[in-house]
Scaffold this motif. Structure first.
Motif, PDB file in Angstrom:
ATOM      1  N   VAL A 121      37.878  29.119   4.071  1.00 26.79           N
ATOM      2  CA  VAL A 121      37.056  28.866   2.968  1.00 26.79           C
ATOM      3  C   VAL A 121      36.005  29.874   2.489  1.00 26.79           C
ATOM      4  CG1 VAL A 121      36.339  27.719   1.380  1.00 26.79           C
ATOM      5  CG2 VAL A 121      38.229  26.537   2.699  1.00 26.79           C
ATOM      6  N   PRO A 122      35.712  30.531   1.317  1.00 29.18           N
ATOM      7  CA  PRO A 122      34.396  31.650   1.208  1.00 29.18           C
ATOM      8  C   PRO A 122      33.154  30.881   1.212  1.00 29.18           C
ATOM      9  CG  PRO A 122      36.572  32.177   0.033  1.00 29.18           C
ATOM     10  CD  PRO A 122      36.959  30.914   0.172  1.00 29.18           C
ATOM     11  N   HIS A 123      32.500  31.619   1.813  1.00 31.18           N
ATOM     12  CA  HIS A 123      31.190  30.930   1.472  1.00 31.18           C
ATOM     13  C   HIS A 123      29.783  31.660   2.123  1.00 31.18           C
ATOM     14  CE1 HIS A 123      27.937  28.316   3.113  1.00 31.18           C
ATOM     15  NE2 HIS A 123      28.141  27.104   1.238  1.00 31.18           N
ATOM     16  N   ARG A 124      29.205  32.216   1.997  1.00 32.62           N
ATOM     17  CA  ARG A 124      28.121  32.985   2.435  1.00 32.62           C
ATOM     18  C   ARG A 124      28.015  32.941   4.118  1.00 32.62           C
ATOM     19  NH1 ARG A 124      22.397  32.747  -1.395  1.00 32.62           N
ATOM     20  NH2 ARG A 124      22.157  33.950   0.114  1.00 32.62           N
ATOM     21  N   TRP A 125      27.668  31.806   4.474  1.00 28.33           N
ATOM     22  CA  TRP A 125      27.765  31.330   5.897  1.00 28.33           C
ATOM     23  C   TRP A 125      28.218  29.934   7.112  1.00 28.33           C
ATOM     24  CZ3 TRP A 125      23.209  30.727   2.404  1.00 28.33           C
ATOM     25  CH2 TRP A 125      23.476  29.057   1.637  1.00 28.33           C
ATOM     26  N   ASN A 126      28.810  28.919   5.743  1.00 29.32           N
ATOM     27  CA  ASN A 126      29.646  28.144   6.495  1.00 29.32           C
ATOM     28  C   ASN A 126      31.284  28.493   7.130  1.00 29.32           C
ATOM     29  OD1 ASN A 126      27.400  26.334   6.910  1.00 29.32           O
ATOM     30  ND2 ASN A 126      28.418  25.344   5.148  1.00 29.32           N
ATOM     31  N   PHE A 127      31.682  28.150   7.988  1.00 27.62           N
ATOM     32  CA  PHE A 127      32.657  28.009   8.440  1.00 27.62           C
ATOM     33  C   PHE A 127      33.880  27.013   8.647  1.00 27.62           C
ATOM     34  CE2 PHE A 127      30.240  31.690  10.685  1.00 27.62           C
ATOM     35  CZ  PHE A 127      31.453  32.930  10.457  1.00 27.62           C
ATOM     36  N   VAL A 128      34.680  27.528   7.297  1.00 27.35           N
ATOM     37  CA  VAL A 128      35.602  25.586   7.225  1.00 27.35           C
ATOM     38  C   VAL A 128      36.579  26.785   6.531  1.00 27.35           C
ATOM     39  CG1 VAL A 128      36.087  24.266   5.506  1.00 27.35           C
ATOM     40  CG2 VAL A 128      33.319  24.891   5.792  1.00 27.35           C
ATOM     41  N   HIS A 129      37.634  25.770   7.261  1.00 28.37           N
ATOM     42  CA  HIS A 129      39.302  26.438   7.600  1.00 28.37           C
ATOM     43  C   HIS A 129      39.775  25.330   7.046  1.00 28.37           C
ATOM     44  CE1 HIS A 129      37.921  29.911   9.766  1.00 28.37           C
ATOM     45  NE2 HIS A 129      37.222  29.223  10.020  1.00 28.37           N
ATOM     46  N   ASP A 130      40.972  25.007   5.800  1.00 25.72           N
ATOM     47  CA  ASP A 130      41.210  24.430   4.900  1.00 25.72           C
ATOM     48  C   ASP A 130      42.689  23.982   5.994  1.00 25.72           C
ATOM     49  OD1 ASP A 130      42.679  26.175   3.315  1.00 25.72           O
ATOM     50  OD2 ASP A 130      41.887  25.914   1.443  1.00 25.72           O
ATOM     51  N   GLU A 131      42.976  24.724   6.405  1.00 24.84           N
ATOM     52  CA  GLU A 131      44.397  24.958   7.261  1.00 24.84           C
ATOM     53  C   GLU A 131      44.639  25.588   8.618  1.00 24.84           C
ATOM     54  OE1 GLU A 131      47.465  26.440   4.961  1.00 24.84           O
ATOM     55  OE2 GLU A 131      46.094  27.028   3.896  1.00 24.84           O
ATOM     56  N   ILE A 132      45.885  25.559   9.035  1.00 17.85           N
ATOM     57  CA  ILE A 132      45.577  26.792   9.895  1.00 17.85           C
ATOM     58  C   ILE A 132      46.478  27.563   9.255  1.00 17.85           C
ATOM     59  CG2 ILE A 132      46.950  26.954  12.319  1.00 17.85           C
ATOM     60  CD1 ILE A 132      47.407  24.282  12.356  1.00 17.85           C
ATOM     61  N   GLY A 133      45.450  28.995   9.844  1.00 17.53           N
ATOM     62  CA  GLY A 133      45.915  30.293   9.294  1.00 17.53           C
ATOM     63  C   GLY A 133      45.442  31.310  10.325  1.00 17.53           C
ATOM     64  N   PHE A 134      45.512  32.567  10.115  1.00 22.06           N
ATOM     65  CA  PHE A 134      46.012  33.011  10.854  1.00 22.06           C
ATOM     66  C   PHE A 134      45.198  34.806  11.220  1.00 22.06           C
ATOM     67  CE2 PHE A 134      49.928  31.299  10.043  1.00 22.06           C
ATOM     68  CZ  PHE A 134      50.848  31.083  10.817  1.00 22.06           C
ATOM     69  N   ASN A 135      45.346  34.875  12.065  1.00 26.52           N
ATOM     70  CA  ASN A 135      43.685  36.610  12.557  1.00 26.52           C
ATOM     71  C   ASN A 135      44.677  37.841  12.369  1.00 26.52           C
ATOM     72  OD1 ASN A 135      41.587  37.614  12.530  1.00 26.52           O
ATOM     73  ND2 ASN A 135      41.439  37.162  14.409  1.00 26.52           N
TER      74      ASN A 135
END
Length: 394
Positions: free
Chosen positions: A248-262
């Protein structure tokens, strides 16, 4: 060596001319801004999956193909995996695809938890045969509401993947109509067809979504790399989200709202892609000259034909292809041996997917044409530099 093998060897030599050393099947060519753009990445430190070249590459690629949105990925298989997920393919589904394809088509399906369901090709385009597929669906599938199901396995048909073999567009009008009748999403495996068009429209725009590859042996390369193409802005946004670890876009936090892929393409590779894309029209022009020379030279030989672009299509001639008039395993092997022994790289089509151990039990249609083609196809040297460097006029 058979007379056929000797004649093909002499003809290829005559077309490519005298070459020192090994002649690859298709090698990359760096004659533009590649070094400057890559150096810029290194000097500025922007080498990973965020950077100006990634954004530029996606914009330039969308403009070149005429598609609404392009999302760059680390390779073509990753692009195809995400394309299938966005097309709605779910675990337990079956995905229709040609058995005559590169293994990435079937592998991406397995990554999505689905099962490949192999269908036949036809000899004009080497792609999915719409007539044979319609016949197979009528014999084995049924509609349940607005979904197509395999009566034998009880699995839903999640998608049809159409692969444009060696850069030659499939019979897209017929396949689009078939998918509409059977309510099956169409996914284009356009990994090999950058620069190819059907009825004036670039491949990758006919299905719901498409995948490209920029491997080192493609028309243009980013080293590794691929892209997702779609005209649907919602799918494009979701493709970028999924390929960026669903952060989820944010200036510094790392929040992911589902299983994604790199799966994002690094800026370093995108810089190479920007420079290569600038030169694609010129490289395609030289590849067409090479194809024309091959076609004219092989027209004098009996027992085979040069595979020309299909009706209503313009092909990129990614790989130049010979087709023996009839399947002959012995002659086929003799031709491949003669060319490779002479340092002229040649190869057959990929092992048909249903012949691979991991897919041997997958559902399949009658694959008679693909089986026949596998013993007839020979790919021969296809690099643009075989007609001279840029601007040489050779």
């Amino acid at each position: 060596m058979s007379d056929t093998a000797q004649s093909i060897l002499e003809t290829v030599r005559r077309v490519v001319g005298d070459r020192d050393g090994f002649v690859p099947l298709h090698e990359p060519e760096f004659a533009g801004n590649e070094a400057a753009y890559v150096a810029d990445c290194i000097e500025t430190g922007w080498v990973s999956s965020v950077g100006a070249y990634v954004d530029r590459f996606e914009k330039d690629l969308a403009a070149f193909t005429g598609v609404g949105h392009a999302v760059a990925t680390m390779n073509g298989t990753a692009a195809l995996h995400i394309a299938l997920l966005l097309a709605g393919v779910k675990p337990g589904d079956e995905v229709l695809m040609p058995t005559l394809t590169f293994v990435a088509t079937a592998n991406a399906t397995a990554y999505a938890g689905a099962t490949p369901h192999f269908v036949d090709s036809e000899s004009e385009t080497l792609a999915v045969d719409p007539i044979a597929l319609e016949r197979h669906l009528a014999a084995t599938c049924e509609m349940r509401g607005d979904q197509c199901y395999n009566r034998q396995s009880d699995a839903r048909i999640g998608a049809l993947i159409v692969m444009h073999a060696f850069g030659h567009p499939a019979k897209l009008d017929e396949l689009v109509a078939l998918c509409a009748r059977w309510h099956i999403p169409l996914v284009e495996d356009a990994a090999e067809s950058l620069g190819s068009s059907y009825k004036g429209k670039h491949t990758g725009q006919f299905g719901l979504i498409a995948a490209l590859s920029f491997n080192g042996n493609k028309v243009m390369t980013t080293g590794g790399g691929g892209a997702i193409l779609t005209n649907d802005p919602v799918l494009a946004k979701r493709a970028k989200h999924l390929t960026t670890t669903a952060r989820v876009p944010h200036r510094w936090n790392f929040v992911h709202d589902e299983i994604g892929f790199n799966y994002r393409l690094p800026n370093l590779n995108a810089a190479l892609g920007c420079a290569q894309l600038e030169r694609v029209p010129e490289m395609l022009a030289r590849k067409r000259v090479l194809a024309q020379r091959y076609e004219e030279a092989f027209a004098q030989l009996d027992g085979l034909r040069f595979l020309s672009e299909p009706q209503d299509a313009s092909s990129n001639y990614w790989l130049c292809t010979l087709l023996l008039d009839r399947a002959d395993v012995v002659v086929h092997e003799q031709v491949l041996e003669a060319l490779n022994d002479a340092d002229l790289m040649a190869r057959p089509v990929w092992t048909l997917m249903h012949r691979l151990t991991m897919f041997a039990n997958s559902p399949r249609a009658d694959l008679a044409c693909a089986e026949d083609l596998a013993a007839r196809i020979i790919n021969i040297p296809s690099s643009p530099n075989l007609v001279g460097p840029p601007g040489s006029g050779q």
